[in-house]
Scaffold this active site. Structure first.
Site, short mmCIF file in Angstrom:
data_model
loop_
_atom_site.label_atom_id
_atom_site.label_comp_id
_atom_site.label_asym_id
_atom_site.label_seq_id
_atom_site.Cartn_x
_atom_site.Cartn_y
_atom_site.Cartn_z
N GLU A 1 -35.91 53.51 -24.76
CA GLU A 1 -35.47 54.25 -23.57
C GLU A 1 -34.75 53.36 -22.54
O GLU A 1 -34.37 53.84 -21.48
CB GLU A 1 -36.68 54.96 -22.94
CG GLU A 1 -37.21 56.06 -23.84
CD GLU A 1 -38.45 56.77 -23.30
OE1 GLU A 1 -39.00 56.33 -22.28
OE2 GLU A 1 -38.88 57.75 -23.92
N TRP B 1 -43.59 62.65 -28.85
CA TRP B 1 -43.55 62.21 -30.25
C TRP B 1 -44.72 61.29 -30.57
O TRP B 1 -45.02 61.03 -31.73
CB TRP B 1 -42.21 61.52 -30.57
CG TRP B 1 -42.03 60.13 -29.97
CD1 TRP B 1 -42.30 59.76 -28.68
CD2 TRP B 1 -41.57 58.96 -30.63
NE1 TRP B 1 -42.02 58.43 -28.50
CE2 TRP B 1 -41.55 57.91 -29.68
CE3 TRP B 1 -41.14 58.68 -31.93
CZ2 TRP B 1 -41.15 56.61 -29.99
CZ3 TRP B 1 -40.72 57.38 -32.23
CH2 TRP B 1 -40.73 56.37 -31.26
N ASP B 2 -45.39 60.82 -29.52
CA ASP B 2 -46.57 59.97 -29.68
C ASP B 2 -47.52 60.58 -30.72
O ASP B 2 -48.10 59.88 -31.54
CB ASP B 2 -47.35 59.86 -28.36
CG ASP B 2 -46.50 59.34 -27.21
OD1 ASP B 2 -45.30 59.62 -27.20
OD2 ASP B 2 -47.06 58.69 -26.32
C1 BGC Z 1 -42.28 55.79 -24.04
C2 BGC Z 1 -42.12 56.99 -24.94
C3 BGC Z 1 -43.42 57.75 -24.98
C4 BGC Z 1 -43.89 58.11 -23.58
C5 BGC Z 1 -45.24 58.76 -23.57
C6 BGC Z 1 -42.75 56.24 -22.66
O1 BGC Z 1 -42.96 55.14 -21.86
O2 BGC Z 1 -41.07 55.10 -23.90
O3 BGC Z 1 -41.76 56.58 -26.24
O4 BGC Z 1 -43.25 58.90 -25.73
O5 BGC Z 1 -43.98 56.93 -22.81
O6 BGC Z 1 -46.21 57.90 -24.05
#
Ligand code: BGC
Length: 780
Positions: free
Chosen positions: A497, A354-355
């Site tokens: 997360e 989603w970045d």
């Molecule tokens: C973040 C996610 C992100 C991913 C890739 C993770 O550490 O919590 O939001 O999409 O890294 O950058």
């Protein structure tokens, strides 16, 4: 002395140069990633020419994903390396860990992406040799990478240079390439073909070198998986040995071969590579660099952001972000996305998250809409995997993979990684199974793009379908809770997360409803105004059915509201969790240190967040709550957020600036700028943080610059920090370029486009004719 300095650019190069002042074997990864060179097709990490233990030498070609073995997920493989140039002087191998090193300087010039490294190395008593290494990846010809080396000694020396094409590369041990074919043409042109083991992508690499020195001996060497040339010369005291190496990298996955069904593709690739390298050979390093620099000039002419600040680093860091934004994406190929570490490291395996839609796409939507469209077309192509995933989970419509790679790979999130500090077992990774909000994020981004561009052609071909099919997913995803007479979304991971298996994550629920409402509006509008498109989509998706499924649930999906203390619960349990003193983690110079004390199971018991979740919601859907509620929730959740994800600080910065928490905004801004460029010398080992790079643009332009795209309007309400005197940026709104210049108390907006525009400036609608400027004074 600091390892990295930012003020070594003078005059024309002021605030364009980042310099590594010290060679330090412990921190090779930092500048390898920061100084990554590329053009969106190629990404080449800036490993030093000579090899070191601990280096991570990476060359990626976008889209060439391969699955090395059954237990691995697909990833972007390391292509055979052409950057390594080994040098010996009087039999001693150049290695800066030995002997004496003076005047070390390695700089990237963000203006044209060239990296120059120079130093004097003394390998034995009384012998001093000066080295200048240069390297760039061409922006003009996406296949080309070139290096140059100058060597000069204060004594006669025996010099040996060994370089070529090194296929003995892996991704941390995972072997991706098989079937090697090698040859040297006409003494100078090395040719290396190889193929990925599972996806059967051909990689074709050519290298050549130029050497201006009189008598040299050349010995070709074919080692295991390598093709090298050993060049020996006796170099006289004080004379300069000049050496150039030029390489061409291509593959049958290149865009030009999309519809190509030719058995001779190997031969065609060989011929193209060989011809290209011969032409490049004739031009040499300097001419090729000039050609590439011209392309860079064009980019900067259209894209530079100017900041006059007491702290000049702000200007440089912004250019650092723009440089990487330009090389992280192949602007014209809709089969590839942007990796979480772009093409600058093995981290996250080249996968898109989603970045892209939430952190990087705003830049492209508002600065380079053609690229934004390409990126969204990539998501359209990924619908195949999204539909497959929905089916696998028993849902309808399109459920986007949390991590995407090649367009038909589907979900590629690994299932485990890292160690559980308590049990010693491998940690399961649940994001691929539970982090569902990405589906709504993509639909949201499609709509943002449409608002900013009015690109109806895109919507008819791709955009409507993405929004409707993702909405169809949500209508099947929500679960009816008969006791509460409402629909819920249970067992998810939200953006935060640190909380797994949660019910009714506010971000997810609101975004899902947003997704369904968008789809309903589209279906109704198409039924009324565009019967052809309606019919086309109806044949594919059965619109009556989608509509009735959405209508059944959409008004009854539970959307968490502020409680009696005016706090919106991030999920059903968050507000009843235990409090934890977070100072230790907040004050740490490293991220994720909480994992040293807690495993995920324990972490789930505390009111602590990894990154923006509820705050993210306040940013993306800004009209949900009144300003007091927003402020109150911002303060509540900011306090509990560790910013352990690089995605977090920029969003908090923008809202802190909006809400008048200016000191906090300034602090967060500094934090967002230094995710890669900061003092932590290990922060970028796995690659730069693409989303945080997008976040830098967001905090400069959407934060201080006050640019926002909300409910179909472009809004400009800037506020500069104390240390800034002026900010100038441009944006593209519905096809018209707009120049914005802000000082502490004056805003100037110029419509450079051909049509009259209507935008919201400090909450007042203003129409600006083509080529006119309007000015507003404000209290800074
Ligand atoms: C973040 C996610 C992100 C991913 C890739 C993770 O550490 O919590 O939001 O999409 O890294 O950058």
């Amino acid at each position: 002395m600091e390892n990295l300095v930012f003020n070594e650019g003078y005059n024309e190069e002021r605030n364009w140069i980042i310099t590594e002042k010290i060679f330090d074997n412990r921190y090779l990864g930092k500048c390898e990633a920061l100084f990554t060179q590329g053009n969106g097709y190629l990404g080449v990490r800036n490993s030093l020419d000579e090899k070191y233990v601990g280096e991570r030498r990476n060359t990626f070609v976008t889209g060439t994903f391969n699955k090395a073995s059954e237990e691995e997920v697909t990833e972007l493989p390391n292509f055979p390396d052409v950057t390594n140039i080994e040098i010996t002087i009087n039999g001693k191998r150049l290695n800066l860990n030995y002997g004496q090193v003076k005047d070390y300087n390695r700089s990237i010039n963000l203006k044209n992406g060239e990296v120059i490294r120079s130093f004097i190395w003394s390998s034995e008593n009384g012998l001093e040799t000066k080295f200048i290494f240069k390297r760039f990846v061409s922006l003009e010809n996406e296949h080309l990478i070139a290096s140059s080396v100058d060597i000069e000694s204060n004594k006669d020396i025996d010099l040996v240079i060994t370089t070529g094409i090194d296929g003995a590369v892996t991704n941390s041990g995972a072997q991706h390439f098989i079937n090697i074919e090698r040859r040297i043409h006409e003494n100078y042109f090395m040719q290396y073909l190889t193929e990925t083991s599972q996806s059967r992508v051909l990689g074709v690499i050519h290298s050549t070198y130029l050497c201006n020195y009189g008598d040299i001996d050349i010995l070709p060497i074919m080692g295991r998986r390598t093709l090298l040339n050993k060049i020996s010369a006796s170099v006289k005291q004080g004379s300069k040995f000049h050496f150039e190496k030029i390489s061409d990298i291509r593959s049958n996955r290149d865009k030009e071969f999309i519809d190509y069904n030719n058995d001779n593709i190997r031969d065609i690739l060989k011929e193209k590579g060989l011809t290209s390298i011969k032409e490049a050979y004739k031009k040499g390093y300097d001419v090729l660099l000039n050609e590439s620099s011209e392309k860079w000039n064009e980019f900067w002419k259209n894209s530079d952001i100017e900041i006059e600040s007491e702290v000049e680093f702000d200007q440089l860091a912004t250019r650092f972000a723009l440089y990487h934004l330009n090389i992280m994406v192949k602007h014209d190929d809709n089969r590839v996305g942007i990796g979480a570490k772009a093409l600058s490291g093995e981290g996250y395996k080249g996968h898109s998250f989603w970045d892209t839609e939430i952190f990087i796409l705003p830049y492209f939507i508002l600065s380079n809409p053609n690229t934004a469209r390409t990126l969204l077309e990539y998501r359209y192509k990924c619908l195949y995997g999204a539909r497959k995933k929905a089916k696998e989970y028993g849902y309808e419509g399109a459920m986007y993979p949390w991590e995407c790679a090649w367009i038909d790979d589907g979900e590629v999130t690994p299932l485990s990684g890292g160690a559980d500090v308590i049990t010693g077992e491998e940690l399961p990774i649940l994001t691929g199974i539970l982090e569902h909000h990405i589906t709504a994020d993509i639909a949201y981004a499609v709509w943002q793009y449409y608002q900013a561009t009015n690109d109806l052609d895109f919507m008819k071909k791709y955009g409507y379908e993405v929004i409707i099919d993702t909405a169809k997913f949500w209508a099947s995803r929500v679960e009816f809770n008969s006791e509460k007479d409402r629909y819920e979304i249970t067992n998810v991971i939200g953006p935060d997360e640190y909380k797994e298996h949660v019910d009714n994550n506010a971000y997810t629920n609101y975004m899902a409803v947003n997704n369904m409402r968008l789809a309903l509006n589209i279906i109704e509008k198409l039924a009324a105004d565009d019967k052809d498109t309606y019919k086309k989509l109806d044949n594919k998706l059965n619109l009556d059915n989608v509509k009735s499924n959405i209508n059944k649930c959409v008004e009854k999906v539970y959307l968490p509201l502020p409680n009696k203390d005016e706090i919106i619960p991030q999920n059903d349990t968050y507000l009843s969790l235990k409090e934890l003193d977070l100072n230790k983690y907040k004050n740490s110079t490293e991220v994720l240190t909480i994992y040293n004390d807690f495993n995920m199971e324990k972490l789930n018991e505390y009111m602590v967040s990894k990154q923006s979740d509820l705050v993210m919601l306040l940013f993306v859907l800004e009209d949900l709550f009144d300003i007091n509620t927003k402020k109150k929730n911002f303060v509540f959740y900011e306090d509990k957020t560790l910013h352990d994800s690089s995605l977090s600080k920029a969003t908090h910065m923008i809202l802190a600036n909006d809400y008048g928490f200016y000191d906090l905004a300034d602090n967060l801004f500094d934090g967002a700028l230094t995710i890669d460029l900061g003092k932590n010398m290990n922060s970028s080992n796995e690659g730069i943080h693409s989303a945080s790079i997008g976040g830098i643009w967001q905090s400069v332009v959407m934060g201080y610059g006050g640019l926002r795209l909300a409910h179909g309007e472009l809004r400009i309400s800037p506020r500069l920090p104390k240390k800034w005197n002026k900010l100038s940026y441009s944006t593209i709104w519905q096809g018209n370029e707009i120049k914005v210049m802000v000082t502490k108390n004056k805003l100037e907006v110029t419509n450079k486009g051909t049509e009259k525009i209507k935008i919201n400036i400090f909450d007042e609608f203003v129409e600006i004719e083509s080529n006119l400027t309007i000015t507003r004074e404000f209290k800074g």
